[in-house]
Design a protein around this motif. Sequence first.
Motif, PDB file in Angstrom:
ATOM      1  N   GLN A   1     -12.474   0.646  -1.207  1.00 44.40           N
ATOM      2  CA  GLN A   1     -11.073   1.076  -1.197  1.00 44.40           C
ATOM      3  C   GLN A   1     -10.462   0.935  -2.586  1.00 44.40           C
ATOM      4  O   GLN A   1     -10.660  -0.073  -3.261  1.00 44.40           O
ATOM      5  CB  GLN A   1     -10.296   0.215  -0.211  1.00 44.40           C
TER       6      GLN A   1
ATOM      7  N   TYR B   1       0.826  -1.199   0.000  1.00 48.36           N
ATOM      8  CA  TYR B   1       0.000   0.000   0.000  1.00 48.36           C
ATOM      9  C   TYR B   1       0.862   1.252   0.000  1.00 48.36           C
ATOM     10  O   TYR B   1       1.865   1.331   0.713  1.00 48.36           O
ATOM     11  CB  TYR B   1      -0.916   0.027   1.226  1.00 48.36           C
TER      12      TYR B   1
ATOM     13  N   ASP C   1      -6.512   1.616  -4.488  1.00 49.19           N
ATOM     14  CA  ASP C   1      -5.121   1.963  -4.161  1.00 49.19           C
ATOM     15  C   ASP C   1      -4.238   1.894  -5.393  1.00 49.19           C
ATOM     16  O   ASP C   1      -4.500   1.120  -6.329  1.00 49.19           O
ATOM     17  CB  ASP C   1      -4.583   1.035  -3.070  1.00 49.19           C
TER      18      ASP C   1
ATOM     19  N   VAL D   1      -3.849   5.278  -1.104  1.00 48.27           N
ATOM     20  CA  VAL D   1      -5.106   4.575  -0.855  1.00 48.27           C
ATOM     21  C   VAL D   1      -6.228   5.592  -0.639  1.00 48.27           C
ATOM     22  O   VAL D   1      -6.036   6.593   0.064  1.00 48.27           O
ATOM     23  CB  VAL D   1      -5.002   3.662   0.392  1.00 48.27           C
TER      24      VAL D   1
END
Length: 554
Positions: A292, A273, A294, A276
């Motif tokens: 979500q 990650y 990312d 994000v």
Amino acid sequence: MAESNVEHPELLMVCKINSSFNNIKKTCPAIKEALSFSVDSFEFTHAGLILYINNKQTACLQVSRKGLCEKQPATGNFYKKYMEQFGASHNPAERMASLQPSSFTTIPVILRACDPASKMEIGVFSASPATAQNYLNKATSLGIHIINIIQDSVFGRQKDRNLRKLSILLETVGTISSSLNLNQILHIVSQITADLFHARCAIFLFNETDQTIIPAVGVGSFDKKLKKKFRAQKGLAPYPAFIKAMRDQQPVMLTPDNIEKGFPPEIIKNFSYARVLLIPLISKNNMLGIMQVDRPAQDKQFDHEEVAIFSAIAKETSIAMENTRLVDTLAKKEKLLQQLLEKLICAQEDERKRVASEIHDGAIQALLGIWYRVQLLAISTSADDNNKNELFKIQDLLGQQIQEIRRIVYNLRPVMLDTYGLGPALRALIRTLQEESQIDFELVMKNQKQSLPANFELTLYRIVQELLANVIKHSQATRVHVTLANDENNTVLVVKDNGIGFNLTPPSRDDLYGHLGLANIQERLTLLGGTFKIDSQLGWGTTVTVYVPTPLAN
């Protein structure tokens, strides 16, 4: 032995586009790559795509576990069957369903606002009932991805990319509104979002009991190893970034500078990650989950426009999720009501059986005793002629009442149905009605070799009884034709009369089934999952057709 339980699902997609589209040669490589991903990641044995543009076949692509081949599908799969059956033309009717897939869906394809509606049909074959829906969810995600590839090739030539974004939003609303399957909705939304933002997309739901994480869907570049890590998050406590998004009910954006405040170090490492964006899924102030997206560190940060679009997608997703929950709740309540109705009808039949038994063993036997005593008195030589005549009248009256009570008992619970089954019971019923009403009845029974459960036969008997009572009471008919046919899939009952008929009117809220008193029939059919229709016209008689799925005998 274990190998025999391994499934070999096949995927067939038929995309029908009613727009001008000339970039198919440039688009095919990307579509082939997407199909290859489906056999590698989704574990389809074969995956095929047939593309029609303005009703003309344009491309036929096929991927199998052993490699990729174009216009030469693997022997015996459904791609080949489709081509053999329908050839190069495509009728607007959905033909995929005629191949009887294990699971099947249709999703819209939006290229230009004013063009005729386009669609993609998706069928999963050779999958068990337990896994068919799961495979269809994956296949729907792949279908959305292929549609997005086609859309990119159309909108890529345009300077104004806002039209592409608007198309994505319309596609999102259209596709999720056309489905009531929660998992399918989440797969569709995730794939659309991943393609739109060129990013990975994941949706996390929350366990209603302890509010732990449920990783629902992850698409983008989630390989098999990452998928295992993704699923391993189930049962974990919400991450700090999730808690902030839920608490503030606002988007949360993380960058390489603050990512460590949003996720535990092992989660950052497992999924690499860096950038994000989190959006809470909210419905009526209830937290449903987190969406979500990312991107890696070297990519650009999400801008304000992307946040706005992502928020709009999340809002539509929340509405769709709430709708599926409401439908699920209504389905559970309907099932409960159906169970209560079934218990009520069973209790009613049991009570009828008890009352019929008591009348038969009590009142009828007592009347028969009286009848025999009166008969003895009537033939006694000691009685005078006047008394004998009176006794004979009483004997006749008792005999009539015994027959009437026997008729009532039979209507309460037909002993012949319990003893000999549906066929003989219906013949006895129609023979009795013909004697009483002077109507010419004809009964035809087809394919009655199959044994049926007792409650199913009883329900059909009651439906026939109710329909014929309506005919006698309302139709003024002189002829009635009754047909009962059943096979391993369906049972069809048709009651046709030559009576006065009536003009069909739309049902009202207060009387859904009109003046013919068909509510009882509808209630009984509900328990069997059946339906019925009425065809009638004033002066031309009435036909009632009942359709019921044939159950397996106990």
